[in-house]
Scaffold this motif. Structure first.
Motif, PDB file in Angstrom:
ATOM      1  N   LYS A 190       0.832  -1.201   0.000  1.00  0.00           N
ATOM      2  CA  LYS A 190       0.000   0.000   0.000  1.00  0.00           C
ATOM      3  C   LYS A 190       0.874   1.260   0.000  1.00  0.00           C
ATOM      4  N   ALA A 191       1.915   1.246   0.819  1.00  0.00           N
ATOM      5  CA  ALA A 191       2.798   2.419   0.897  1.00  0.00           C
ATOM      6  C   ALA A 191       3.450   2.694  -0.453  1.00  0.00           C
ATOM      7  N   LEU A 192       3.787   1.651  -1.188  1.00  0.00           N
ATOM      8  CA  LEU A 192       4.421   1.859  -2.496  1.00  0.00           C
ATOM      9  C   LEU A 192       3.497   2.616  -3.447  1.00  0.00           C
ATOM     10  N   LEU A 193       2.200   2.342  -3.350  1.00  0.00           N
ATOM     11  CA  LEU A 193       1.269   3.061  -4.226  1.00  0.00           C
ATOM     12  C   LEU A 193       1.125   4.526  -3.822  1.00  0.00           C
ATOM     13  N   LEU A 194       1.422   4.786  -2.542  1.00  0.00           N
ATOM     14  CA  LEU A 194       1.316   6.174  -2.048  1.00  0.00           C
ATOM     15  C   LEU A 194       2.717   6.691  -1.742  1.00  0.00           C
ATOM     16  N   TRP A 195       3.671   6.312  -2.620  1.00  0.00           N
ATOM     17  CA  TRP A 195       5.076   6.586  -2.340  1.00  0.00           C
ATOM     18  C   TRP A 195       5.362   8.062  -2.120  1.00  0.00           C
ATOM     19  N   GLN A 196       4.560   8.939  -2.715  1.00  0.00           N
ATOM     20  CA  GLN A 196       4.871  10.364  -2.642  1.00  0.00           C
ATOM     21  C   GLN A 196       4.529  10.990  -1.293  1.00  0.00           C
ATOM     22  N   LEU A 197       3.773  10.280  -0.458  1.00  0.00           N
ATOM     23  CA  LEU A 197       3.388  10.835   0.839  1.00  0.00           C
ATOM     24  C   LEU A 197       4.530  10.678   1.840  1.00  0.00           C
ATOM     25  N   PRO A 198       4.797  11.727   2.625  1.00  0.00           N
ATOM     26  CA  PRO A 198       5.904  11.626   3.596  1.00  0.00           C
ATOM     27  C   PRO A 198       5.739  10.427   4.529  1.00  0.00           C
ATOM     28  N   GLU A 199       4.492  10.134   4.923  1.00  0.00           N
ATOM     29  CA  GLU A 199       4.294   9.040   5.874  1.00  0.00           C
ATOM     30  C   GLU A 199       4.540   7.655   5.255  1.00  0.00           C
ATOM     31  N   ARG A 223       7.282   6.995   3.338  1.00  0.00           N
ATOM     32  CA  ARG A 223       8.690   6.837   2.981  1.00  0.00           C
ATOM     33  C   ARG A 223       9.380   5.687   3.717  1.00  0.00           C
ATOM     34  N   LYS A 224       9.078   5.593   5.013  1.00  0.00           N
ATOM     35  CA  LYS A 224       9.761   4.555   5.790  1.00  0.00           C
ATOM     36  C   LYS A 224       9.408   3.160   5.264  1.00  0.00           C
ATOM     37  N   LEU A 225       8.112   2.959   5.043  1.00  0.00           N
ATOM     38  CA  LEU A 225       7.667   1.645   4.553  1.00  0.00           C
ATOM     39  C   LEU A 225       8.153   1.380   3.129  1.00  0.00           C
ATOM     40  N   VAL A 226       8.221   2.444   2.316  1.00  0.00           N
ATOM     41  CA  VAL A 226       8.714   2.275   0.942  1.00  0.00           C
ATOM     42  C   VAL A 226      10.177   1.824   0.975  1.00  0.00           C
ATOM     43  N   ALA A 227      10.963   2.483   1.818  1.00  0.00           N
ATOM     44  CA  ALA A 227      12.380   2.099   1.918  1.00  0.00           C
ATOM     45  C   ALA A 227      12.499   0.645   2.386  1.00  0.00           C
ATOM     46  N   ARG A 230      16.263   5.623  -5.446  1.00  0.00           N
ATOM     47  CA  ARG A 230      16.675   6.954  -5.927  1.00  0.00           C
ATOM     48  C   ARG A 230      15.548   7.578  -6.737  1.00  0.00           C
ATOM     49  N   THR A 231      14.915   6.783  -7.572  1.00  0.00           N
ATOM     50  CA  THR A 231      13.838   7.316  -8.413  1.00  0.00           C
ATOM     51  C   THR A 231      12.603   7.633  -7.581  1.00  0.00           C
ATOM     52  N   LEU A 232      12.276   6.723  -6.682  1.00  0.00           N
ATOM     53  CA  LEU A 232      11.023   6.916  -5.952  1.00  0.00           C
ATOM     54  C   LEU A 232      11.153   7.918  -4.806  1.00  0.00           C
ATOM     55  N   LEU A 233      12.274   7.808  -4.060  1.00  0.00           N
ATOM     56  CA  LEU A 233      12.385   8.612  -2.844  1.00  0.00           C
ATOM     57  C   LEU A 233      13.314   9.808  -2.997  1.00  0.00           C
ATOM     58  N   GLY A 234      14.096   9.817  -4.087  1.00  0.00           N
ATOM     59  CA  GLY A 234      15.076  10.888  -4.245  1.00  0.00           C
ATOM     60  C   GLY A 234      16.272  10.633  -3.340  1.00  0.00           C
ATOM     61  N   GLY A 259      14.772   6.039   5.086  1.00  0.00           N
ATOM     62  CA  GLY A 259      13.387   5.723   5.379  1.00  0.00           C
ATOM     63  C   GLY A 259      12.584   6.977   5.601  1.00  0.00           C
ATOM     64  N   GLU A 260      13.149   7.929   6.339  1.00  0.00           N
ATOM     65  CA  GLU A 260      12.430   9.179   6.560  1.00  0.00           C
ATOM     66  C   GLU A 260      13.360  10.296   6.141  1.00  0.00           C
ATOM     67  N   ARG A 261      12.784  11.368   5.607  1.00  0.00           N
ATOM     68  CA  ARG A 261      13.600  12.471   5.125  1.00  0.00           C
ATOM     69  C   ARG A 261      14.575  12.925   6.205  1.00  0.00           C
ATOM     70  N   GLY A 262      15.866  12.958   5.866  1.00  0.00           N
ATOM     71  CA  GLY A 262      16.860  13.515   6.781  1.00  0.00           C
ATOM     72  C   GLY A 262      17.318  12.546   7.855  1.00  0.00           C
ATOM     73  N   ARG A 263      16.690  11.405   7.981  1.00  0.00           N
ATOM     74  CA  ARG A 263      17.134  10.485   9.017  1.00  0.00           C
ATOM     75  C   ARG A 263      17.686   9.219   8.384  1.00  0.00           C
ATOM     76  N   PRO A 264      18.965   8.926   8.610  1.00  0.00           N
ATOM     77  CA  PRO A 264      19.532   7.762   7.938  1.00  0.00           C
ATOM     78  C   PRO A 264      18.910   6.461   8.446  1.00  0.00           C
ATOM     79  N   ARG A 265      18.910   5.504   7.554  1.00  0.00           N
ATOM     80  CA  ARG A 265      18.376   4.181   7.903  1.00  0.00           C
ATOM     81  C   ARG A 265      19.304   3.493   8.896  1.00  0.00           C
ATOM     82  N   ARG A 266      18.721   2.825   9.884  1.00  0.00           N
ATOM     83  CA  ARG A 266      19.578   2.070  10.808  1.00  0.00           C
ATOM     84  C   ARG A 266      20.030   0.783  10.169  1.00  0.00           C
TER      85      ARG A 266
END
Ligand code: SF4
Length: 586
Positions: free
Chosen positions: A541-550, A552-556, A569-573, A579-586
């Motif tokens: 579901k998150a992939l279909l709504l990839w452009q929403l900030p909420e 991003r984590k699930l898309v990653a 890179r294409t989907l999230l930039g 996973g979340e803008r500005g916060r590196p993935r653990r």
């Protein structure tokens, strides 16, 4: 009843929906039909099934009671795809949830039998219809018995029930017991053993413990969907058999016209104080036809209404529009003219002998049948005539359209674009992954691309700012996380934004539900991937709504799960790993 001088009813309807006297509500339609044939009919809407008095307000009916859950299966009505309780119900005043019980057909039948000892009860509507044989129930996560067995009703009517109901009423009035009516099309009944002339399906006991037997029973039942060719089906439940007679024959144009000319008041019962959302949505819409030959795997409509299109005459539709425009609340807008699929109005199988012998579930998959006639002239004429009505200022087509037919329906397409889109056209590719659309029995991505190009180019030429809103399903059988990454990339590449995602719900009786339960396509034998965990469903579901900030984590997370971080890179930039803008993935 007092006003009509009735001391007793002939038939009592019990429905899980609020009472709206409108032909879009099945119980109201059937009640008006019986009334027109001289029967005294009452409707009890959304009674308290634990209180006999709420069922006895109009007394014991003379012939039988007819029970329906309403326009939706009560479990679909009550629970989300994640099995959470819904807080609203569009078929209830004020949109309030909780006005009907779970498994309403079973609960209401027991209540009627408790309130009126020995009264015959028939069950119908979508819940009874799609649960007529042993079926997978998502909410129990198990195969359940036919609802005819569980409800202990006397007779089950499936599909569109007008003809069967009239026959049952006529014979009941002549003194025949419902349990003795074993030869009516569109009904299911209980037999002491499997009758000789039936296609025998594996028993409930066999299909509930063996997914291969379940799939095979589904395949055999699916072959008997043609009213002109079907044999009866029988399925043992213990020592008794549920027998499903062949489907009712489709209604002819005159029969359909007659239904829509019945004296509906086109409004909810005057006792209601709060608006009924489903009525608000359809009050100024027109049903032009029934049936759908698309045969989409997840859809219950073909199973309920049949694949043969039954269209009303132009005259009948225009008469209804003329009546509608005199409604005191009418402000000049017809909100929809359509049916299950708007651009199937007036279409038909062009070869009578092929139609009678046909065993296909739909007419479009895997390729459009050579006998299908998709001429748009009737639909175009109808839309034009409606536009010419002085009182009609706007008229939209809000029902879905099969865009893969539009190439052969250029005049309808043109008319739709120029006059009836209203800014946004909803279309339902459901997926753009070739593998997934194949499992869904939907047209593939190329058909959608061709349609999009045409839609955009022609809208530009017409000087109209209008867009396509794609409807997509997450978690459909056959769809992997990687497939959904492809869909997200497709949406991005074609500048499409998905606003709402439908999470796949395995509703009773569909091909997709059979795949969900068995992990196999029963018609091809191929195994299909099934997203069963909540985590995977959420990722899709998150992939279909990839452009929403909420999202991003699930898309990653989803990209990592299918080892496609590079597409991040294409989907999230950015580096696509965050996973979340500005916060590196653990
Ligand atoms: S013969 Fe072809 S067009 Fe006719 S009903 Fe069958 S699939 Fe549809």
């Amino acid at each position: 009843m007092d006003a009509r001088g009735w001391d007793v009813l002939d038939v009592l309807f019990v429905s899980g929906d609020a009472y709206v006297d409108h032909p879009s509500f099945g119980v109201a339609l059937l009640a008006r039909l019986l009334e027109a044939e001289g029967y005294r009919v009452g409707i009890i809407a959304q009674p308290d099934h634990r209180d006999s008095a709420s069922l006895q307000v109009m007394g014991r009916p003379r012939l039988f009671a007819a029970v329906s859950s309403g326009a939706m299966d009560s479990m679909v009505n009550h629970y989300t795809a994640a099995k959470k309780i819904r807080r609203d119900d569009a078929y209830t005043p004020g949109g309030k949830a909780g006005a009907r019980p779970n498994r309403a057909v079973i609960a209401y039948t027991a209540a009627v039998k408790g309130a009126f000892k020995g009264l015959s009860v028939l069950i119908g509507g979508i819940e009874a219809s799609l649960r007529r044989l042993a079926h997978y129930d998502y909410w129990d996560d198990a195969v359940r018995r036919s609802v005819l067995v569980d409800s202990k009703a006397d007779l089950l009517l499936y599909g569109m029930a007008e003809t069967a109901l009239l026959e049952v009423a006529r014979r009941a009035a002549a003194g025949e017991a419902l349990r003795e009516m074993t030869d009516i099309r569109g009904t299911a009944w209980m037999a002491g053993q499997v009758p000789d002339d039936c296609v025998s399906l594996s028993s409930f006991e066999a299909v509930s413990g063996d997914t291969a037997a379940f799939g095979e029973a589904f395949r055999l039942a699916e072959r008997e969907n043609n009213p002109y060719a079907a044999k009866p089906l029988a399925q043992l439940h213990g020592t008794r058999a549920v027998v499903v007679n062949p489907p009712a024959l489709p209604l002819g144009e005159a029969e359909l016209d007659r239904l829509y000319a019945l004296p509906f008041q086109k409004r909810p019962h005057p006792s209601y104080r709060a608006p009924i959302p489903a009525y608000e949505q359809i009050r100024f819409s027109i049903t032009s036809h029934r049936g759908c030959f698309g045969g989409c795997a997840f859809c219950a409509i073909t199973h309920h209404q049949g694949k043969l299109i039954q269209s009303r005459s132009e005259g009948s539709i225009l008469d209804e529009i003329d009546r509608l425009t005199k409604h005191p609340d009418f402000r000049g807008t017809i909100t929809d003219v359509g049916g299950p699929t708007a651009n199937m109005y007036g279409l038909a199988c062009g070869n009578e002998s092929a139609k009678i012998a046909c065993r296909r579930s739909g007419c479009l998959y895997p390729k459009p049948c050579k006998h299908l006639v998709v001429k748009d002239s009737r639909a175009v004429r109808l839309l034009k005539e409606i536009r010419q009505r002085r009182q009609v200022k706007h008229m939209f087509v809000a029902s879905g359209v099969r865009y893969d037919l539009l190439e052969q329906q250029p005049d309808y397409f043109e008319s739709l674009l120029a006059h009836h889109v209203g800014g946004l056209l909803k279309v339902a590719p459901e997926s753009t992954s070739e593998q997934v659309t194949r499992v869904m029995r939907k047209p593939g991505p190329q058909a959608f691309i061709d349609f999009l190009e045409q839609f955009r180019q022609r809208s530009r030429e017409l000087g109209l700012r209008q867009a396509v809103v794609p409807y997509l399903i997450a978690g459909h059988p056959g769809c992997t996380v990687s497939d959904m990454v492809d869909v997200a990339l497709f949406m991005q590449q074609h500048q499409l934004r998905v606003e709402q995602v439908q999470q796949f719900t395995p509703t009773p009786g569909t091909l997709a539900t059979c795949m969900y339960y068995t992990g196999r396509d029963p018609l091809t034998g191929e195994s299909v991937h099934v997203a069963r965990t909540e985590r995977e469903k959420k990722q899709q579901k998150a992939l279909l709504l990839w452009q929403l900030p909420e999202s991003r984590k699930l898309v990653a997370e989803a990209l990592r799960a299918c080892s496609r971080e590079n597409d991040g890179r294409t989907l999230l930039g950015g580096d696509g790993q965050r996973g979340e803008r500005g916060r590196p993935r653990r």
